[in-house]
Design a protein around this motif. Structure first.
Motif, PDB file in Angstrom:
ATOM      1  N   UNK A 286      35.650  37.123  40.701  1.00 37.69           N
ATOM      2  CA  UNK A 286      35.974  37.104  39.276  1.00 37.69           C
ATOM      3  C   UNK A 286      36.891  38.255  38.902  1.00 37.69           C
ATOM      4  N   UNK A 287      37.556  38.087  37.781  1.00 41.54           N
ATOM      5  CA  UNK A 287      38.369  39.174  37.231  1.00 41.54           C
ATOM      6  C   UNK A 287      37.473  40.345  36.855  1.00 41.54           C
ATOM      7  N   UNK A 288      37.953  41.552  37.111  1.00 37.48           N
ATOM      8  CA  UNK A 288      37.172  42.744  36.770  1.00 37.48           C
ATOM      9  C   UNK A 288      36.831  42.781  35.290  1.00 37.48           C
ATOM     10  N   UNK A 289      37.723  42.287  34.451  1.00 37.54           N
ATOM     11  CA  UNK A 289      37.473  42.279  33.006  1.00 37.54           C
ATOM     12  C   UNK A 289      36.280  41.424  32.627  1.00 37.54           C
ATOM     13  N   UNK A 290      35.922  40.468  33.491  1.00 37.80           N
ATOM     14  CA  UNK A 290      34.821  39.575  33.165  1.00 37.80           C
ATOM     15  C   UNK A 290      33.487  40.317  33.102  1.00 37.80           C
ATOM     16  N   UNK A 291      33.395  41.461  33.766  1.00 37.32           N
ATOM     17  CA  UNK A 291      32.192  42.292  33.655  1.00 37.32           C
ATOM     18  C   UNK A 291      31.997  42.691  32.195  1.00 37.32           C
TER      19      UNK A 291
ATOM     20  N   UNK B 111      47.554  38.928  32.531  1.00 39.64           N
ATOM     21  CA  UNK B 111      47.956  39.060  31.133  1.00 39.64           C
ATOM     22  C   UNK B 111      48.415  40.482  30.838  1.00 39.64           C
ATOM     23  N   UNK B 112      47.632  41.463  31.281  1.00 37.85           N
ATOM     24  CA  UNK B 112      47.970  42.867  30.999  1.00 37.85           C
ATOM     25  C   UNK B 112      49.318  43.246  31.617  1.00 37.85           C
ATOM     26  N   UNK B 113      49.527  42.862  32.873  1.00 42.08           N
ATOM     27  CA  UNK B 113      50.714  43.326  33.593  1.00 42.08           C
ATOM     28  C   UNK B 113      51.964  42.550  33.205  1.00 42.08           C
ATOM     29  N   UNK B 114      51.836  41.274  32.877  1.00 43.04           N
ATOM     30  CA  UNK B 114      53.001  40.565  32.344  1.00 43.04           C
ATOM     31  C   UNK B 114      53.423  41.179  31.022  1.00 43.04           C
TER      32      UNK B 114
ATOM     33  N   UNK C 194      48.662  49.835  43.035  1.00 38.26           N
ATOM     34  CA  UNK C 194      47.267  49.713  43.460  1.00 38.26           C
ATOM     35  C   UNK C 194      46.315  49.489  42.291  1.00 38.26           C
ATOM     36  N   UNK C 195      46.603  48.442  41.518  1.00 42.10           N
ATOM     37  CA  UNK C 195      45.708  48.119  40.404  1.00 42.10           C
ATOM     38  C   UNK C 195      44.523  47.298  40.901  1.00 42.10           C
ATOM     39  N   UNK C 196      43.329  47.553  40.362  1.00 45.65           N
ATOM     40  CA  UNK C 196      42.165  46.738  40.734  1.00 45.65           C
ATOM     41  C   UNK C 196      42.353  45.317  40.237  1.00 45.65           C
ATOM     42  N   UNK C 197      41.845  44.370  40.991  1.00 47.92           N
ATOM     43  CA  UNK C 197      42.062  42.961  40.638  1.00 47.92           C
ATOM     44  C   UNK C 197      40.743  42.198  40.502  1.00 47.92           C
ATOM     45  N   UNK C 198      40.186  41.688  41.598  1.00 49.74           N
ATOM     46  CA  UNK C 198      38.971  40.883  41.516  1.00 49.74           C
ATOM     47  C   UNK C 198      37.753  41.677  41.981  1.00 49.74           C
TER      48      UNK C 198
ATOM     49  N   UNK D 225      37.197  51.075  36.606  1.00 52.92           N
ATOM     50  CA  UNK D 225      36.554  50.441  35.459  1.00 52.92           C
ATOM     51  C   UNK D 225      37.226  50.846  34.156  1.00 52.92           C
ATOM     52  N   UNK D 226      37.592  52.113  34.042  1.00 50.95           N
ATOM     53  CA  UNK D 226      38.219  52.592  32.807  1.00 50.95           C
ATOM     54  C   UNK D 226      39.638  52.057  32.665  1.00 50.95           C
ATOM     55  N   UNK D 227      40.344  51.870  33.785  1.00 50.62           N
ATOM     56  CA  UNK D 227      41.681  51.275  33.689  1.00 50.62           C
ATOM     57  C   UNK D 227      41.583  49.874  33.111  1.00 50.62           C
ATOM     58  N   UNK D 228      40.649  49.083  33.601  1.00 42.69           N
ATOM     59  CA  UNK D 228      40.457  47.723  33.096  1.00 42.69           C
ATOM     60  C   UNK D 228      40.119  47.755  31.608  1.00 42.69           C
ATOM     61  N   UNK D 229      39.204  48.625  31.219  1.00 43.52           N
ATOM     62  CA  UNK D 229      38.803  48.734  29.815  1.00 43.52           C
ATOM     63  C   UNK D 229      39.979  49.151  28.945  1.00 43.52           C
TER      64      UNK D 229
END
Length: 361
Positions: A79-84, A153-156, A221-225, A318-322
């Motif tokens: 799953x996408x990290x954001x789904x957490x 979505x974020x990176x586009x 090196x961005x976190x993904x799944x 986690x904070x990058x995703x947030x």
């Protein structure tokens, strides 16, 4: 930008002995190259060696994963990290507390556009801006992402902003399930997309689109799944959960070795998993990455599973995703978490426990 690692203040749990569960554990995946450790763990018998009885469930898209996790129809999911955050905070629906003890992958996506945009003069974000301005009032270009709360979505959005393009005003962004983005581009429903591999490579190798950027070129090196589980699953089946993470750590090590990439592509290309040509998978797994229009680049970091601390669910990741959820204005009100709260969602002590089990196996 390089997403760095951090250490956890959580207290580690004691070690344990793994016993084989009575029923199969269901792990969901969407056919994206970054789910490779899950498929490799099944195909290579790693789950079984860890005492696990696992059943893999191919899902049509991320909305299906989200709903199946919300309704306890899956024990775990790619799953996408954001789904957490999305499920735990109840963004758009009732809260269903989840967590992760493993980052499955970093990078792995591409930003690709139609050949028409190339013919109109687009090459990068700045030239894309000139094309968009020239068509203003006559046409609004439509680009797809795979999920509202997604790295794609974020990176586009970030790539567009670098060229002076307002992603909420100058273009239209829509959500399309990953396996359908290429078809939608071919049928003229969208003009480009940011999606995980191999769904850009399929079009690139057929010569019907071109890659403006790999997402690793937007944010290094961005976190993904992640491996997503419900908090209730962790409480009730902790031993199986840790064994699952340990199995995926071993599988990620296999997936990251260049010598294994050809065999890995063969596994993934099977009809029951991806049902796509093997060369489409090898474009990002092995390279050189064919970008379309006669261009190519290294695929060294196109997708990373284990190297450079990729597996650790650190607070920094986690904070990058947030921060991306908040920075892109995807919610009416920004959400925030303390370090302690993040530690309960991105669980470094679970990961550390699984690392010890992996080392002892």
């Amino acid at each position: 930008m390089l997403i760095a690692s951090s250490t956890s203040t959580n207290q580690p749990r004691p070690t344990f002995s793994v016993s084989k569960p009575k029923k199969a554990l269901s792990i969901g995946f969407v056919p994206m190259t970054d789910c490779a450790p899950i498929i490799a763990a099944a195909e290579l018998g790693i789950f079984e060696r860890m005492g696990l009885n696992v059943s893999l469930s191919r899902e049509a898209g991320w909305a299906t994963v989200r709903e199946k996790m919300r309704h306890s129809e899956l024990d775990a999911a790619h799953a996408h990290a954001s789904m957490v955050y999305e499920l735990t905070s109840g963004l758009g629906a009732a809260s269903s507390p989840c967590l992760t003890g493993l980052v499955i992958s970093h990078n792995g996506s591409a930003i690709s556009f139609s050949n028409e945009l190339w013919d109109l003069g687009a090459r990068d974000a700045r030239s894309m801006k000139r094309v968009i301005d020239a068509k203003k009032g006559k046409r609004k270009f439509r680009f797809a992402v795979v999920l509202k709360f997604s790295t794609q979505n974020y990176l586009l959005r970030q790539w567009l902003r670098r060229g002076g393009i307002d992603p909420d005003v100058d273009v239209e962004l829509v959500v399309v399930p990953p396996p359908q983005v290429f078809t939608c581009l071919m049928q003229g429903h969208i003009d480009g997309y940011c999606a995980g591999e191999p769904w850009s490579s399929i079009g690139l190798l057929q010569g019907v689109c071109w890659c403006a950027a790999l997402t690793d070129e937007v944010v290094r090196m961005h976190p993904e799944k992640v491996l997503l589980v419900r908090q209730a699953f962790e409480l009730e089946q902790h031993d199986e959960h840790v064994a699952m993470i340990a199995a995926l750590i071993e599988a990620a090590e296999y997936c990251d070795k260049p010598v294994n990439r050809n065999e890995l592509a063969t596994m993934l290309s099977q009809p029951k998993y991806f049902n796509v040509p093997k060369n489409a998978l090898l474009n990002a797994l092995q390279g050189p990455f064919q970008r379309g229009m006669g261009q190519q680049s290294s695929a060294l970091d196109a997708i990373v599973f284990r190297r450079n601390g990729a597996s650790a669910p650190t607070e920094d990741k986690a904070r990058w995703v947030l921060s991306e959820i908040n920075r892109n204005g995807l919610l009416d009100t920004k959400i925030d978490f303390t370090s302690e709260q993040i530690g309960e969602l991105f669980h470094m002590n679970l990961y550390s426990e699984a690392e010890r089990l992996h080392a002892a196996a």
